[in-house]
Design a protein around this motif. Sequence first.
Motif, PDB file in Angstrom:
ATOM      1  N   ARG A  43     105.328 -25.531  60.384  1.00 31.28           N
ATOM      2  CA  ARG A  43     105.655 -25.790  59.044  1.00 31.28           C
ATOM      3  C   ARG A  43     106.448 -24.599  58.881  1.00 31.28           C
ATOM      4  O   ARG A  43     107.531 -24.676  58.074  1.00 31.28           O
ATOM      5  CB  ARG A  43     104.559 -25.620  58.081  1.00 31.28           C
ATOM      6  N   LEU A  44     105.998 -23.329  58.872  1.00 30.90           N
ATOM      7  CA  LEU A  44     106.940 -22.183  58.852  1.00 30.90           C
ATOM      8  C   LEU A  44     108.310 -22.242  59.460  1.00 30.90           C
ATOM      9  O   LEU A  44     109.209 -21.671  59.001  1.00 30.90           O
ATOM     10  CB  LEU A  44     106.043 -20.958  59.394  1.00 30.90           C
ATOM     11  N   ASN A  45     108.267 -22.975  60.770  1.00 33.81           N
ATOM     12  CA  ASN A  45     109.607 -23.023  61.266  1.00 33.81           C
ATOM     13  C   ASN A  45     110.543 -23.775  60.679  1.00 33.81           C
ATOM     14  O   ASN A  45     111.542 -23.410  60.373  1.00 33.81           O
ATOM     15  CB  ASN A  45     109.201 -23.797  62.835  1.00 33.81           C
ATOM     16  N   LEU A  46     109.995 -24.999  59.980  1.00 35.19           N
ATOM     17  CA  LEU A  46     110.729 -25.957  59.280  1.00 35.19           C
ATOM     18  C   LEU A  46     111.390 -24.981  57.939  1.00 35.19           C
ATOM     19  O   LEU A  46     112.717 -24.954  57.560  1.00 35.19           O
ATOM     20  CB  LEU A  46     110.427 -26.978  58.897  1.00 35.19           C
ATOM     21  N   ALA A  47     110.580 -24.354  57.440  1.00 31.36           N
ATOM     22  CA  ALA A  47     110.697 -23.451  56.166  1.00 31.36           C
ATOM     23  C   ALA A  47     111.714 -22.332  56.445  1.00 31.36           C
ATOM     24  O   ALA A  47     112.797 -22.325  55.806  1.00 31.36           O
ATOM     25  CB  ALA A  47     109.621 -22.719  55.618  1.00 31.36           C
ATOM     26  N   ILE A  71     113.175 -13.347  60.063  1.00 29.02           N
ATOM     27  CA  ILE A  71     111.830 -12.761  60.233  1.00 29.02           C
ATOM     28  C   ILE A  71     110.807 -13.656  60.630  1.00 29.02           C
ATOM     29  O   ILE A  71     110.049 -13.570  61.518  1.00 29.02           O
ATOM     30  CB  ILE A  71     111.479 -11.650  58.876  1.00 29.02           C
ATOM     31  N   LEU A  72     110.715 -14.886  59.995  1.00 26.85           N
ATOM     32  CA  LEU A  72     109.814 -15.738  59.993  1.00 26.85           C
ATOM     33  C   LEU A  72     109.951 -16.342  61.588  1.00 26.85           C
ATOM     34  O   LEU A  72     108.889 -16.653  62.079  1.00 26.85           O
ATOM     35  CB  LEU A  72     110.008 -16.935  58.687  1.00 26.85           C
ATOM     36  N   THR A  73     111.174 -16.669  61.826  1.00 27.77           N
ATOM     37  CA  THR A  73     111.390 -17.161  63.142  1.00 27.77           C
ATOM     38  C   THR A  73     110.685 -16.140  64.329  1.00 27.77           C
ATOM     39  O   THR A  73     110.102 -16.629  65.214  1.00 27.77           O
ATOM     40  CB  THR A  73     112.835 -17.402  63.540  1.00 27.77           C
ATOM     41  N   ALA A  74     111.117 -15.068  64.096  1.00 28.04           N
ATOM     42  CA  ALA A  74     110.664 -13.938  64.884  1.00 28.04           C
ATOM     43  C   ALA A  74     109.125 -13.884  65.218  1.00 28.04           C
ATOM     44  O   ALA A  74     108.404 -13.641  66.004  1.00 28.04           O
ATOM     45  CB  ALA A  74     111.095 -12.749  64.665  1.00 28.04           C
ATOM     46  N   LEU A  75     108.547 -13.994  64.021  1.00 29.38           N
ATOM     47  CA  LEU A  75     106.961 -14.171  63.917  1.00 29.38           C
ATOM     48  C   LEU A  75     106.483 -15.277  64.510  1.00 29.38           C
ATOM     49  O   LEU A  75     105.395 -15.049  65.325  1.00 29.38           O
ATOM     50  CB  LEU A  75     106.770 -14.055  62.277  1.00 29.38           C
ATOM     51  N   ASN A  76     106.985 -16.285  64.366  1.00 26.40           N
ATOM     52  CA  ASN A  76     106.734 -17.337  65.011  1.00 26.40           C
ATOM     53  C   ASN A  76     106.623 -17.280  66.583  1.00 26.40           C
ATOM     54  O   ASN A  76     105.864 -17.712  67.418  1.00 26.40           O
ATOM     55  CB  ASN A  76     107.361 -18.728  64.681  1.00 26.40           C
ATOM     56  N   PHE A  77     107.837 -16.831  67.042  1.00 28.28           N
ATOM     57  CA  PHE A  77     107.888 -16.571  68.470  1.00 28.28           C
ATOM     58  C   PHE A  77     106.859 -15.634  69.059  1.00 28.28           C
ATOM     59  O   PHE A  77     106.362 -15.951  70.028  1.00 28.28           O
ATOM     60  CB  PHE A  77     109.376 -16.184  68.591  1.00 28.28           C
ATOM     61  N   ILE A  78     106.832 -14.612  68.408  1.00 28.60           N
ATOM     62  CA  ILE A  78     105.753 -13.519  69.018  1.00 28.60           C
ATOM     63  C   ILE A  78     104.434 -14.101  68.995  1.00 28.60           C
ATOM     64  O   ILE A  78     103.730 -14.014  70.264  1.00 28.60           O
ATOM     65  CB  ILE A  78     105.890 -12.242  68.344  1.00 28.60           C
ATOM     66  N   ILE A  79     103.975 -14.650  67.838  1.00 28.18           N
ATOM     67  CA  ILE A  79     102.682 -15.358  68.033  1.00 28.18           C
ATOM     68  C   ILE A  79     102.633 -16.304  69.000  1.00 28.18           C
ATOM     69  O   ILE A  79     101.624 -16.594  69.827  1.00 28.18           O
ATOM     70  CB  ILE A  79     102.491 -16.011  66.583  1.00 28.18           C
ATOM     71  N   SER A  80     103.494 -17.232  69.287  1.00 27.63           N
ATOM     72  CA  SER A  80     103.445 -18.207  70.269  1.00 27.63           C
ATOM     73  C   SER A  80     103.504 -17.739  71.657  1.00 27.63           C
ATOM     74  O   SER A  80     102.458 -18.342  72.456  1.00 27.63           O
ATOM     75  CB  SER A  80     104.798 -19.343  70.117  1.00 27.63           C
ATOM     76  N   ILE A  81     104.323 -16.713  72.006  1.00 23.30           N
ATOM     77  CA  ILE A  81     104.113 -16.305  73.296  1.00 23.30           C
ATOM     78  C   ILE A  81     102.682 -15.626  73.607  1.00 23.30           C
ATOM     79  O   ILE A  81     102.167 -15.746  74.661  1.00 23.30           O
ATOM     80  CB  ILE A  81     105.399 -15.259  73.341  1.00 23.30           C
ATOM     81  N   HIS A  82     102.310 -15.106  72.382  1.00 27.66           N
ATOM     82  CA  HIS A  82     100.831 -14.570  72.716  1.00 27.66           C
ATOM     83  C   HIS A  82      99.744 -15.635  72.910  1.00 27.66           C
ATOM     84  O   HIS A  82      98.827 -15.211  73.655  1.00 27.66           O
ATOM     85  CB  HIS A  82     100.453 -13.534  71.402  1.00 27.66           C
ATOM     86  N   LYS A  83      99.750 -16.515  71.943  1.00 25.73           N
ATOM     87  CA  LYS A  83      98.649 -17.495  71.871  1.00 25.73           C
ATOM     88  C   LYS A  83      98.922 -18.591  72.624  1.00 25.73           C
ATOM     89  O   LYS A  83      97.773 -19.519  72.835  1.00 25.73           O
ATOM     90  CB  LYS A  83      98.620 -17.757  70.433  1.00 25.73           C
ATOM     91  N   LEU A  84      99.968 -19.158  72.843  1.00 32.36           N
ATOM     92  CA  LEU A  84     100.398 -20.691  73.323  1.00 32.36           C
ATOM     93  C   LEU A  84     100.738 -20.813  74.785  1.00 32.36           C
ATOM     94  O   LEU A  84     101.083 -21.947  75.103  1.00 32.36           O
ATOM     95  CB  LEU A  84     101.224 -21.355  72.377  1.00 32.36           C
ATOM     96  N   ARG A  85     100.479 -19.903  75.906  1.00 30.66           N
ATOM     97  CA  ARG A  85     101.215 -20.003  76.980  1.00 30.66           C
ATOM     98  C   ARG A  85     100.094 -20.838  77.879  1.00 30.66           C
ATOM     99  O   ARG A  85      98.837 -20.764  77.570  1.00 30.66           O
ATOM    100  CB  ARG A  85     101.258 -18.472  77.684  1.00 30.66           C
ATOM    101  N   ALA A  86     100.736 -21.584  78.546  1.00 26.66           N
ATOM    102  CA  ALA A  86      99.802 -22.715  79.461  1.00 26.66           C
ATOM    103  C   ALA A  86      98.822 -21.789  80.277  1.00 26.66           C
ATOM    104  O   ALA A  86      99.152 -20.650  80.733  1.00 26.66           O
ATOM    105  CB  ALA A  86     100.728 -23.282  80.413  1.00 26.66           C
ATOM    106  N   PRO A  87      97.715 -22.520  80.661  1.00 24.82           N
ATOM    107  CA  PRO A  87      96.751 -21.719  81.527  1.00 24.82           C
ATOM    108  C   PRO A  87      97.482 -21.497  82.752  1.00 24.82           C
ATOM    109  O   PRO A  87      98.379 -22.171  83.322  1.00 24.82           O
ATOM    110  CB  PRO A  87      95.743 -22.958  81.942  1.00 24.82           C
ATOM    111  N   GLY A  88      97.353 -20.286  83.253  1.00 28.68           N
ATOM    112  CA  GLY A  88      97.833 -19.743  84.464  1.00 28.68           C
ATOM    113  C   GLY A  88      99.223 -19.043  84.271  1.00 28.68           C
ATOM    114  O   GLY A  88      99.904 -18.209  85.082  1.00 28.68           O
ATOM    115  N   MET A  89      99.747 -18.941  83.239  1.00 29.18           N
ATOM    116  CA  MET A  89     101.168 -18.509  82.586  1.00 29.18           C
ATOM    117  C   MET A  89     100.739 -16.756  82.386  1.00 29.18           C
ATOM    118  O   MET A  89     100.779 -16.531  81.342  1.00 29.18           O
ATOM    119  CB  MET A  89     102.053 -18.917  81.785  1.00 29.18           C
TER     120      MET A  89
END
Lengths: 314, 531
Positions: free
Chosen positions: B103-107, B161-179
């Motif tokens: 949602r933040l991404n669309l915002a 800023i919002l896009t950057a926040l989204n990217f950092i959190i995604s990279i920290h939290k959403l990496r596939a198993p093994g990545m």
Amino acid sequence: MGIIKQAFMLPLQGTAVAGRWDSLFLFMLWLAAIMFVLVVGSMLAFVWKYRHKASDRTTYITGSHVLEAIWIIVPTVMLLGIFVWGYSVYRGMTQAPRDAVEIRVLGKQWVWSFQYDNGRTSIGEIYVPVHRPTKLIMTSEDVLHSFFIPNFRVKQDVVPGMYSSVWFKPTVIGTHQVFCAEYCGTSHSGMLAKIHVLSEADWEDWNEGKSPKAFGDSLVEQGRKLHETKGCVTCHTADGTAKLGPSHKGLFGSKVELEDGTFVIADENYIRGKIENPRGSTKRGFTQMMPTFQGLVTETEMNALIAYVKSLAH
Amino acid sequence: MSNYLAAKGLRSWLTTLDHKRIGLMYLFSIFVFFLLGGIFALILRLHLFGWGKDLLSADMYNQFFTFHGAIMIFLVIIPGIPGALGNFILPIMLGAKDVAFPRLNLASYYIFMVGAIFAASALFLRGADGGWTFYTPYSIRTNTTVLLVLTGALIAGFSSILTALNFIISIHKLRAPGMTWDRLPLFLWALYATSIIQILATPVLAITLVLLIAERVLQIGIFDPKLGGDPILFQHFFWFYSHPAVYIMILPAMGVISEVIPVFSRKPIFGYKAIAYSSFGIALIAFIVWGHHMVVSGQSELANFLFSLLTMFVAVPTGIKVFSWVGTMYRGSIHLYAPMLYALGFLELFTIGGLTGIFLATLAIDVHMTDTYFVVAHFHYVMVGGTIMGLLAGVHYWFPKMTGRLYSERDAAISFWSILIGFNVTFFPQFILGAQGMPRRYWHYLPEYTMLNRVSTVGSWFIGFGFLYLMIYMWKAVRYGKASGSNPWSALTLEWQTSSPPPTENFEIDPVVTDWPYAYAPDNVHMAVNK
């Protein structure tokens, strides 16, 4: 050397520093050309040599610490060398000799005007002596401008509310182009001037004229009169005795101790600051009671006042 | 299972939370802004051809270069790769279903568009002049609608800023198993480093613009000496953001190049760790070199000494990357498809841009060159030669993933060569003009500069043609292109392990990572696609 130099058609060398600048620039140009050929040349060689063929087998290489060390250390050393060279030429551009001829420059949309020690002024054309250092003390009446003489390889922004300076020692008699290099509105590209470098005899003529009185009061004399008419003399003497404020004798260029114990050099910007915004820079041992003269002194009057205070330095 | 493009109708796009659709909306919007900025540029160059009669009045010329700069910087180059390619690719590359906060991404997209509309509305009011740098006190006193453009940039900044926040959190939290971190693709390392700069630097831009707006509206003396302010303070504020912003612009492009070169050389990337860490090296130094834009501004000689010295060190991590990319091609099996052509074009142009940056970092040289066409040429080589070339490499590389179709390689090559040659013809002469002393932002120039200006203008026509041609063949490819298959380039990163176009949730089966994304075996020299 010649080919690249010609390709870039650098402007005429109008000062000694221009020669040093050109040597550094051409050295860097060669270095850059070599680096470019190294990078893009190997790239093109690889594209050709390793273009895809059905029978290819690649080599599994993921890196090389030796190569990495080389391409960290070698560029670092080269860059530091360039930095040192660049800084040393830059020092030559910023350290004005003490005996420099001083000319005051005023930029305003969209014209340059000049004030000389002898009281003369000129607009759009500035006259300087050959083979003698000249220092320009510059300010602006409105927005930012930048005083740029390509033939001399010098440039300095001109900022309202303060003085900036630039110096040069011209070596080529004749006329050189001056540009405004900082965007300043509609006629920015029309804010040009000519700098006339005069032979010693011509400079003497131009400066002294047929009779010294022909140009009216000298800048210092104008300043002395303003010192009286603006009321400065009420508190500041010219003979070294302190009244309500410190005497102007020996002030310019001296180290002034302020109330808070810090020191400042009493240069053009300090004097200007005292006149426009006296609070906060009072000399130790005096009480702040000077009123502001902001808006009551024009830029040309300010130049005369400072020239007068400066004349009392010794 | 249907792909992400299945839902039809405008509403399905405007209310989508799918990162892929948001990415495409960015791509489309940014392309429209690019056209607008590009048209301004072509007109400016046409004026500078120096016909006997003026094409533009002085005021129009001043407004056109301001619009060209502000649009290209704030609405194209800064949001370009992160907004369009980052949004589309980052989650799939991670093996995730979407970014962390859809949602933040669309915002963030809508905030960007509001900012853009603010800025663009100035076009229809009293315009704006002063250049994209908006130096004070000019920007406080001009009677153009500069405030609208500034407000637009301020608003668009929040989107960054919002896009950057989204990217950092995604990279920290959403990496596939093994990545693990050392299996993270370099495009994502680059976006990570970029996001950090965006979060730390963009607020400074916001502060600066708020101060400027306050000064104009409330007449509080901050930057205007008439009100007791300091005009040089503005330059410090402005470059404290805008210098790091230069790396916001270039790092994502470097990320794209790091992906493209190994795939089309069929070889592991050379110096993975060095490339990944050098992005952070660049990001760090980015914050302490802003004063090199101000050598003749009146700041102290000591400041100039330090800024020049520090700036030299930017060249070191940058060099590491360039050498590593060339090293990757050594003993590879090189396929010259459009993405690789653009990567090679990037290397040529960025090398020139980088090397001329060293000239400007050198104090004495900068005194003569600053505010001349040398600077104009330098930053076009870096921004267009770097960022736009990187963007085009990425668009061509991921086009089959986005659309499931192939474009004509022949057409792409025609367009590439036209842009590359046109670019060099346009901007190389400007280095010489600058060395000869021609100041930038000049409506009229002295007669001795005429010849090189004409050459430059002719070059701009080739760039224009290249992009026109690109629009046509891309449109044809979207409509009639051959099916690409899921992995035409036979690449190893995760986004190629799902169908093209991908399903709404990206993967039918959640992917597991077992290897490094650049493990191209010696016999893996073929690609699925055929010319």
